[in-house]
Design an enzyme around this catalytic site. Structure first.
Site, PDB file in Angstrom:
ATOM      1  N   TYR A   1       0.853  -1.193   0.000  1.00  0.00           N
ATOM      2  CA  TYR A   1       0.000   0.000   0.000  1.00  0.00           C
ATOM      3  C   TYR A   1       0.887   1.239   0.000  1.00  0.00           C
ATOM      4  O   TYR A   1       1.790   1.375   0.817  1.00  0.00           O
ATOM      5  CB  TYR A   1      -0.915  -0.011   1.227  1.00  0.00           C
ATOM      6  N   HIS A   2       0.618   2.162  -0.922  1.00  0.00           N
ATOM      7  CA  HIS A   2       1.481   3.333  -1.132  1.00  0.00           C
ATOM      8  C   HIS A   2       0.991   4.498  -0.274  1.00  0.00           C
ATOM      9  O   HIS A   2      -0.071   5.062  -0.514  1.00  0.00           O
ATOM     10  CB  HIS A   2       1.463   3.733  -2.612  1.00  0.00           C
TER      11      HIS A   2
END
Length: 537
Positions: A339-340
């Site tokens: 997840y960025h």
């Protein structure tokens, strides 16, 4: 007599090789042929030679019903040759060869014509059996082809059913999220309206009580009617409503002003992270140019120092810990999907942790806009960060390396405000995993959006600018020392017959489950800081 005649002579006759005419020559009677040679061709000597040559050429034309006549004629010729004339040796050889029957298929030789016929019948039976075998093989192949076509049809039908099911689940989840948001908004509006209405009712009652008190204590003035009293009441109510709305507007402006002030005091936080990256580049350059060891060994030492530095930084400033690190293989390929957050400080800590544990470097797939950052060439060279294509990623996985990718990219990093997994139509990582049969490992870091934040004020404006320019020009602030916990999920193995979209949905749901299970709802920067330093408070 036809000189062009090439067919077999009538039964009981012999074809003359000089004029191609048919001459009666049945049983032991050769007088007709001798007479033909004398009267028609003026040949009076060596009749036996010509007769033998005619017999030799006729053997190739006679049918089965004339074979006995030919044999008798040969015997007659032999008797004539023994009694009257000594034939040349070549002619004798030709007569002997005429008695041998050759098979045209296998060139076998037979003394009797009946044996040749039986042999030819055997060839015919073998050919028939071979043809039947070929036909059976063809039917078997045709049945196999039909079976494969049927299997493909069934697999395609199952894929279509699974795709429709996943689309239905996706639409259902989106509908539930939309309904939930609408309920929250409606609830907020209802609360605000109820507060305004309650305030208006209170104001109205106060005005009415005041009017009643004045009517009881003071005599009514002349010219003051009930309509005038009602107008005064409505005027005061409108004033109070405007006051409430102004208060609500000031409250929203206050939150925007507070965010702007917070950005003003912490905008250097993301740049400090970039400064650390440049320090790492200088360290690698120093080792590359001044180390007396081999280049590979020197770069391994440099990367080891860089990894220890990042581990120390994330451990000291963010207290970063890792849960489920055993899910990342110590050897062999794997696709790491993470997840960025607004800044990838958690991912840098993960790269350092994997290198310190196994000595393996994760090949990171980054956005093409990284080339606009000064020194991007050294970042690609030393830290294996590049905009790898699907073919390059497949090659890295085939060689047994690790590949890390954030499918959400810049949109997820800059515009996600509620830890939603927004991947759009990106399925490249799923195609690569299916092509190489490589497991996918989902990863999420808790409180990453409290450590670094993007400007929520005028979010629509920033989003419009990003879509127009594809540049990350959204203001980022933070660097708050909140605790980060990186959760490594269970590896997801591609299934046989699974499409890239189906695999993407499974991985997306796994990341969303990590978010729902580990991220506290309603978490703020203040609550995250208190949670980490609650022992000191």
């Amino acid at each position: 007599m036809d000189p062009q005649w090439n067919g077999a002579p009538p039964s009981g006759s012999l074809t003359c090789m000089l004029c191609r005419g048919s001459v009666p020559c049945a049983k032991n009677e050769t007088q007709h042929f001798r007479s033909h040679l004398q009267h028609h061709h003026g040949v009076f000597y060596h009749h036996e030679v010509l007769l033998s040559v005619n017999v030799l050429s006729s053997l190739e034309l006679f049918g089965e019903e004339d074979s006995q006549d030919v044999v008798e004629l040969e015997e007659t010729t032999e008797n004539a040759s023994n009694s009257s004339v000594i034939l040349p040796t070549r002619v004798k050889d030709m007569i002997e060869e005429a008695k041998v029957h050759n098979c045209r298929s296998c060139n076998a030789k037979f003394g009797k014509l009946g044996d040749l016929i039986e042999h030819v019948n055997e060839h015919t039976a073998d050919d028939k059996r071979e043809q039947e075998k070929i036909e059976m093989n063809r039917q078997t192949l045709e049945n196999e082809r039909r079976r494969l076509i049927e299997e493909k049809r069934v697999i395609k039908q199952r894929k279509e059913i699974e795709r429709k099911r996943l689309e239905g689940e996706k639409l259902k989840m989106q509908r539930e999220i939309r309904i939930k948001r609408q309920e929250e908004l409606s609830h907020t509006d209802e609360v605000a309206n109820s507060e305004e209405n309650m305030q208006m009712d209170v104001d109205k009652r106060n005005v009415m009580n005041e009017i009643n008190v004045r009517n009881r204590t003071e005599p009514r003035k002349e010219g003051l009617s009930f309509e005038s009293t009602e107008k005064v009441l409505l005027t005061k109510s409108l004033l109070n409503s405007s006051k409430t709305r102004a208060t609500s507007l000031l409250k929203h402006c206050k939150s925007a002003l507070l965010e702007i002030l917070l950005w003003y005091f912490t905008w250097l936080g993301p740049f400090n992270l970039l400064l650390l990256i440049y320090v790492n580049i200088l360290m690698c350059l120093f080792f590359e140019f001044f180390s007396e060891e081999a280049e590979t060994k020197a770069m391994k030492k440099a990367f080891s120092m860089v990894a220890k530095m990042w581990s120390s930084y994330t451990s000291f400033w963010h207290g970063q810990t890792f849960v489920g690190m055993d899910n990342i293989p110590r050897e062999g390929p794997a696709v790491i999907v993470w997840y960025h957050g607004p800044m990838p400080v958690d991912y840098l800590g993960l790269i350092a942790e994997v290198f310190n544990r196994d000595g393996r470097v994760i090949n990171s797939v980054v956005d093409r806009c990284l080339s606009n950052v000064p020194g991007s060439g050294y970042i690609k060279k030393y830290f294996k960060c590049d905009a790898f294509s699907k073919v390059q990623c497949a090659g890295l996985l085939e060689s047994g390396q690790l590949v890390g990718i954030a499918p959400g990219g810049s949109r997820e990093a800059l515009f996600d405000a509620s830890y939603g997994v927004y991947w759009g139509k990106r399925v490249g990582f799923a195609k690569v995993a299916l092509l190489t049969s490589t497991p996918i490992i989902p990863i999420f870091t808790e409180n990453i959006r409290e450590a670094y934040c993007t400007m929520s004020t005028a979010r629509k404006l920033w989003s419009t600018l990003f879509e127009m320019t594809k540049l990350s020009i959204v203001p980022i602030y933070g660097g708050f020392p909140v605790k980060l916990t990186t959760h490594v999920g269970t590896p997801i193995t591609p299934h046989k017959g699974e499409t890239a979209d189906m695999l993407k949905q499974r991985v997306k749901m796994a990341v969303q489950e990590l978010v729902n299970a580990n991220q506290k709802k309603g978490q703020t920067i203040k609550s995250a800081l208190i949670e980490r330093y609650e022992t000191f408070v």
